[in-house]
Motif scaffolding. Structure first.
Motif, PDB file in Angstrom:
ATOM      1  N   PRO A   1       0.805  -1.233   0.000  1.00 35.63           N
ATOM      2  CA  PRO A   1       0.000   0.000   0.000  1.00 35.63           C
ATOM      3  C   PRO A   1       0.836   1.282   0.000  1.00 35.63           C
ATOM      4  O   PRO A   1       0.420   2.297  -0.561  1.00 35.63           O
ATOM      5  CB  PRO A   1      -0.825  -0.113   1.293  1.00 35.63           C
ATOM      6  N   TRP A   2       2.014   1.248   0.591  1.00 37.30           N
ATOM      7  CA  TRP A   2       2.846   2.450   0.724  1.00 37.30           C
ATOM      8  C   TRP A   2       3.735   2.710  -0.478  1.00 37.30           C
ATOM      9  O   TRP A   2       4.245   3.820  -0.653  1.00 37.30           O
ATOM     10  CB  TRP A   2       3.768   2.307   1.949  1.00 37.30           C
ATOM     11  N   LEU A   3       3.919   1.702  -1.334  1.00 33.34           N
ATOM     12  CA  LEU A   3       5.010   1.727  -2.301  1.00 33.34           C
ATOM     13  C   LEU A   3       4.811   2.770  -3.396  1.00 33.34           C
ATOM     14  O   LEU A   3       5.720   3.554  -3.692  1.00 33.34           O
ATOM     15  CB  LEU A   3       5.180   0.331  -2.908  1.00 33.34           C
ATOM     16  N   ARG A   4       3.644   2.812  -3.992  1.00 32.58           N
ATOM     17  CA  ARG A   4       3.438   3.743  -5.106  1.00 32.58           C
ATOM     18  C   ARG A   4       3.605   5.192  -4.644  1.00 32.58           C
ATOM     19  O   ARG A   4       4.217   6.017  -5.332  1.00 32.58           O
ATOM     20  CB  ARG A   4       2.058   3.540  -5.735  1.00 32.58           C
ATOM     21  N   GLY A   5       3.066   5.508  -3.473  1.00 34.06           N
ATOM     22  CA  GLY A   5       3.198   6.866  -2.959  1.00 34.06           C
ATOM     23  C   GLY A   5       4.644   7.236  -2.686  1.00 34.06           C
ATOM     24  O   GLY A   5       5.076   8.360  -2.969  1.00 34.06           O
ATOM     25  N   ALA A   6       5.422   6.290  -2.140  1.00 36.81           N
ATOM     26  CA  ALA A   6       6.832   6.562  -1.842  1.00 36.81           C
ATOM     27  C   ALA A   6       7.627   6.796  -3.120  1.00 36.81           C
ATOM     28  O   ALA A   6       8.460   7.712  -3.187  1.00 36.81           O
ATOM     29  CB  ALA A   6       7.425   5.402  -1.050  1.00 36.81           C
ATOM     30  N   VAL A   7       7.372   5.985  -4.139  1.00 41.72           N
ATOM     31  CA  VAL A   7       8.081   6.155  -5.411  1.00 41.72           C
ATOM     32  C   VAL A   7       7.667   7.457  -6.085  1.00 41.72           C
ATOM     33  O   VAL A   7       8.513   8.206  -6.606  1.00 41.72           O
ATOM     34  CB  VAL A   7       7.826   4.941  -6.327  1.00 41.72           C
TER      35      VAL A   7
ATOM     36  N   ALA B   1      23.988   5.067   0.442  1.00 39.81           N
ATOM     37  CA  ALA B   1      23.010   4.045   0.846  1.00 39.81           C
ATOM     38  C   ALA B   1      23.714   2.768   1.286  1.00 39.81           C
ATOM     39  O   ALA B   1      23.329   2.145   2.284  1.00 39.81           O
ATOM     40  CB  ALA B   1      22.041   3.759  -0.305  1.00 39.81           C
ATOM     41  N   TYR B   2      24.757   2.372   0.551  1.00 40.03           N
ATOM     42  CA  TYR B   2      25.524   1.191   0.950  1.00 40.03           C
ATOM     43  C   TYR B   2      26.199   1.399   2.307  1.00 40.03           C
ATOM     44  O   TYR B   2      26.345   0.458   3.084  1.00 40.03           O
ATOM     45  CB  TYR B   2      26.588   0.864  -0.093  1.00 40.03           C
ATOM     46  N   ALA B   3      26.612   2.636   2.586  1.00 37.66           N
ATOM     47  CA  ALA B   3      27.286   2.927   3.858  1.00 37.66           C
ATOM     48  C   ALA B   3      26.322   2.958   5.036  1.00 37.66           C
ATOM     49  O   ALA B   3      26.762   2.956   6.183  1.00 37.66           O
ATOM     50  CB  ALA B   3      28.026   4.256   3.755  1.00 37.66           C
ATOM     51  N   GLY B   4      25.019   3.008   4.778  1.00 38.73           N
ATOM     52  CA  GLY B   4      24.038   3.026   5.856  1.00 38.73           C
ATOM     53  C   GLY B   4      23.412   4.367   6.097  1.00 38.73           C
ATOM     54  O   GLY B   4      22.745   4.567   7.119  1.00 38.73           O
ATOM     55  N   GLY B   5      23.599   5.312   5.173  1.00 36.98           N
ATOM     56  CA  GLY B   5      23.000   6.628   5.300  1.00 36.98           C
ATOM     57  C   GLY B   5      24.023   7.701   5.599  1.00 36.98           C
ATOM     58  O   GLY B   5      25.175   7.414   5.950  1.00 36.98           O
ATOM     59  N   PRO B   6      23.641   8.981   5.473  1.00 38.26           N
ATOM     60  CA  PRO B   6      24.590  10.086   5.651  1.00 38.26           C
ATOM     61  C   PRO B   6      25.277  10.093   7.012  1.00 38.26           C
ATOM     62  O   PRO B   6      26.443  10.487   7.109  1.00 38.26           O
ATOM     63  CB  PRO B   6      23.704  11.327   5.472  1.00 38.26           C
ATOM     64  N   ASP B   7      24.578   9.659   8.063  1.00 38.88           N
ATOM     65  CA  ASP B   7      25.188   9.675   9.394  1.00 38.88           C
ATOM     66  C   ASP B   7      26.349   8.697   9.509  1.00 38.88           C
ATOM     67  O   ASP B   7      27.175   8.832  10.419  1.00 38.88           O
ATOM     68  CB  ASP B   7      24.137   9.354  10.457  1.00 38.88           C
ATOM     69  N   ARG B   8      26.418   7.725   8.615  1.00 39.06           N
ATOM     70  CA  ARG B   8      27.489   6.722   8.647  1.00 39.06           C
ATOM     71  C   ARG B   8      28.432   6.849   7.461  1.00 39.06           C
ATOM     72  O   ARG B   8      29.226   5.949   7.210  1.00 39.06           O
ATOM     73  CB  ARG B   8      26.868   5.320   8.664  1.00 39.06           C
ATOM     74  N   ALA B   9      28.335   7.958   6.740  1.00 39.48           N
ATOM     75  CA  ALA B   9      29.101   8.092   5.507  1.00 39.48           C
ATOM     76  C   ALA B   9      29.950   9.358   5.480  1.00 39.48           C
ATOM     77  O   ALA B   9      30.320   9.828   4.401  1.00 39.48           O
ATOM     78  CB  ALA B   9      28.156   8.079   4.313  1.00 39.48           C
TER      79      ALA B   9
ATOM     80  N   PRO C   1      10.760  -9.750  -0.813  1.00 36.81           N
ATOM     81  CA  PRO C   1      10.170  -9.103   0.362  1.00 36.81           C
ATOM     82  C   PRO C   1      11.207  -8.511   1.313  1.00 36.81           C
ATOM     83  O   PRO C   1      10.992  -7.431   1.866  1.00 36.81           O
ATOM     84  CB  PRO C   1       9.388 -10.239   1.043  1.00 36.81           C
ATOM     85  N   ALA C   2      12.337  -9.183   1.526  1.00 36.37           N
ATOM     86  CA  ALA C   2      13.344  -8.675   2.469  1.00 36.37           C
ATOM     87  C   ALA C   2      13.927  -7.354   1.984  1.00 36.37           C
ATOM     88  O   ALA C   2      14.082  -6.402   2.751  1.00 36.37           O
ATOM     89  CB  ALA C   2      14.443  -9.712   2.664  1.00 36.37           C
ATOM     90  N   ALA C   3      14.273  -7.288   0.678  1.00 32.64           N
ATOM     91  CA  ALA C   3      14.827  -6.052   0.128  1.00 32.64           C
ATOM     92  C   ALA C   3      13.794  -4.940   0.138  1.00 32.64           C
ATOM     93  O   ALA C   3      14.122  -3.770   0.382  1.00 32.64           O
ATOM     94  CB  ALA C   3      15.330  -6.299  -1.290  1.00 32.64           C
ATOM     95  N   LEU C   4      12.537  -5.295  -0.103  1.00 33.60           N
ATOM     96  CA  LEU C   4      11.464  -4.292  -0.082  1.00 33.60           C
ATOM     97  C   LEU C   4      11.288  -3.729   1.326  1.00 33.60           C
ATOM     98  O   LEU C   4      11.127  -2.513   1.509  1.00 33.60           O
ATOM     99  CB  LEU C   4      10.169  -4.931  -0.578  1.00 33.60           C
ATOM    100  N   LYS C   5      11.361  -4.582   2.320  1.00 32.32           N
ATOM    101  CA  LYS C   5      11.233  -4.127   3.708  1.00 32.32           C
ATOM    102  C   LYS C   5      12.390  -3.210   4.090  1.00 32.32           C
ATOM    103  O   LYS C   5      12.193  -2.170   4.730  1.00 32.32           O
ATOM    104  CB  LYS C   5      11.192  -5.335   4.646  1.00 32.32           C
ATOM    105  N   ALA C   6      13.613  -3.561   3.679  1.00 30.65           N
ATOM    106  CA  ALA C   6      14.779  -2.732   3.995  1.00 30.65           C
ATOM    107  C   ALA C   6      14.648  -1.352   3.364  1.00 30.65           C
ATOM    108  O   ALA C   6      14.980  -0.333   3.985  1.00 30.65           O
ATOM    109  CB  ALA C   6      16.053  -3.423   3.531  1.00 30.65           C
ATOM    110  N   ALA C   7      14.175  -1.305   2.114  1.00 27.61           N
ATOM    111  CA  ALA C   7      14.002  -0.018   1.445  1.00 27.61           C
ATOM    112  C   ALA C   7      12.933   0.815   2.133  1.00 27.61           C
ATOM    113  O   ALA C   7      13.079   2.036   2.282  1.00 27.61           O
ATOM    114  CB  ALA C   7      13.640  -0.244  -0.021  1.00 27.61           C
ATOM    115  N   ARG C   8      11.869   0.170   2.584  1.00 30.42           N
ATOM    116  CA  ARG C   8      10.810   0.915   3.281  1.00 30.42           C
ATOM    117  C   ARG C   8      11.338   1.515   4.578  1.00 30.42           C
ATOM    118  O   ARG C   8      11.075   2.685   4.879  1.00 30.42           O
ATOM    119  CB  ARG C   8       9.627  -0.005   3.581  1.00 30.42           C
ATOM    120  N   VAL C   9      12.088   0.749   5.344  1.00 31.71           N
ATOM    121  CA  VAL C   9      12.653   1.255   6.594  1.00 31.71           C
ATOM    122  C   VAL C   9      13.542   2.467   6.316  1.00 31.71           C
ATOM    123  O   VAL C   9      13.480   3.480   7.029  1.00 31.71           O
ATOM    124  CB  VAL C   9      13.439   0.141   7.317  1.00 31.71           C
ATOM    125  N   ALA C  10      14.356   2.389   5.282  1.00 35.02           N
ATOM    126  CA  ALA C  10      15.251   3.497   4.952  1.00 35.02           C
ATOM    127  C   ALA C  10      14.472   4.722   4.531  1.00 35.02           C
ATOM    128  O   ALA C  10      14.792   5.848   4.954  1.00 35.02           O
ATOM    129  CB  ALA C  10      16.218   3.067   3.849  1.00 35.02           C
TER     130      ALA C  10
END
Length: 284
Positions: free
Chosen positions: A151-157, A218-226, A269-278
Motif C-alpha cells: 500500500p505504501w510503495l506507489r506513494g513513496a516512489v 546508501a551502501y554505507a548506511g546513510g549520511p550519518d554513517r558516511a 520481500p526482504a529487500a522491499l522491507k529494507a528499502a521501506r525502513v530506509a
C-alpha cells in the motif's frame, strides 16, 4: 541464475578459460558476479540481463578508458571471437582480469575515505568518455503495475520521483558517466603497492553524478554513517560541495525508491522491507 556447469562450460567455450576455483560474489543491484581462478590469473565474471548488454559493454570500455589514464580497473577479456560479452540463456556474460587487492570495507572509516576518493577520481576521469551504449538515467515509472505490491510503495516512489524531477529542472547539476552500483566491494586496495582500483565500471549510464554518490551513501548506511566517504569524494570528485549538499538528500531518497521498485518487480520481500525502513527514516 546459471548453475556452475553452465558457467564453466561458457568460460571454456567462449574464453578458453578453465576455472579451478569459482566463488559467487554478493548480489549487486544490476548484475550477478563470480570470482574465479584459471591458470595463474584471477578473474571476475559478470552476468546482466540481455537488455543491459550494451550498457555492460559500455562499462567494459569505460574500464579500458580508466586504465589508459592510470586508474586501476578490471581489464576486460574478449571472447575467442573478439566480442566483449557472450550471450547465454539468462543474459550477457563478461569476463575481466581481476585487479589485485582486497575489497574495501564500507564500515571502516579509512576504507570509506578511499572509497569516496576513488569514486570521485573515476567520475572526474570519465568526464571525457563517450560510448553509444551509455544509457541516460531513467526514473522509475510511478504508474507501473508492480508498485501495487504494498500500500505504501506507489506513494513513496511518486514522492521520490517528483522531488528528483523538480531538482533536475531547477538546479544546475553535474552530469557524467555513472557507475550505477558503487558498492564498497567493487573497489579494492592493493596492500602491497598501496594502489586503489575498482573491479568493474558497472552497467554504465549517464546522469547526475550525485546519484552515484547517493548510491554509495546508501551502501554505507546513510549520511550519518558516511562522513568519511563524503569527505573522500569532495576531495577528488568533480561535484562542488554546495551541489553535493543540496542534491544528496533528494537523490538518496530516489535511490531507496529505486531499490524498493526493483525489489517489488523481482518479488524480494526482504529487500522491499529494507528499502521501506530506509525511506521512512529519512527526514521530510
Amino acid at each position: 541464475m546459471p548453475d556452475d556447469e553452465l558457467l564453466r562450460s561458457t568460460l571454456r567455450d567462449q574464453w578458453h578459460l578453465t576455472p579451478t576455483e569459482l566463488t559467487e560474489l554478493p548480489a549487486a543491484l544490476l548484475s550477478r558476479g563470480w570470482e574465479f581462478v584459471a591458470g595463474a590469473a584471477r578473474y571476475t565474471a559478470r552476468l546482466v540481463e540481455t537488455a543491459a548488454r550494451q550498457a555492460l559493454e559500455a562499462g567494459l570500455l569505460a574500464a579500458e578508458h580508466l586504465r589508459a589514464r592510470r586508474i586501476d580497473a578490471g581489464q576486460p577479456v574478449r571472447t575467442l571471437g573478439g566480442a566483449l560479452t557472450a550471450e547465454i540463456p539468462l543474459g550477457a556474460l563478461a569476463v575481466l582480469r581481476r585487479v589485485p587487492g582486497r575489497c574495501l570495507d564500507g564500515r571502516d572509516p579509512v576504507d570509506q575515505q578511499w572509497w569516496g576518493e576513488r569514486l570521485g577520481a573515476v567520475h572526474r576521469v570519465l568526464q571525457g568518455f563517450r560510448h553509444p551504449g551509455l544509457r541516460p538515467w531513467r526514473l522509475p515509472e510511478p504508474d507501473a503495475g508492480h508498485l501495487g505490491a504494498e500500500p505504501w510503495l506507489r506513494g513513496a516512489v511518486t514522492t521520490a520521483v517528483t522531488a528528483a524531477t523538480r531538482l533536475t529542472v531547477t538546479d544546475q547539476l553535474t552530469y557524467g558517466v555513472l557507475h550505477g552500483d558503487p558498492a564498497p566491494d567493487a573497489f579494492v586496495l592493493d596492500q602491497f603497492t598501496g594502489r586503489l582500483g575498482l573491479l568493474h565500471c558497472g552497467t554504465s549510464g549517464t546522469g547526475p553524478l550525485v546519484y552515484d554518490v547517493a548510491a554509495a551513501v546508501a551502501y554505507a548506511g546513510g549520511p550519518d554513517r558516511a562522513a568519511e566517504l563524503l569527505d573522500g569524494y569532495r576531495a577528488a570528485g568533480p561535484v562542488g560541495a554546495d551541489e553535493l549538499d543540496a542534491a544528496l538528500p533528494v537523490l538518496l531518497r530516489l535511490r531507496w525508491a529505486v531499490l524498493a521498485e526493483r525489489a517489488a518487480r523481482r518479488g524480494s520481500p526482504a529487500a522491499l522491507k529494507a528499502a521501506r525502513v530506509a525511506l521512512e527514516s529519512m527526514p521530510g
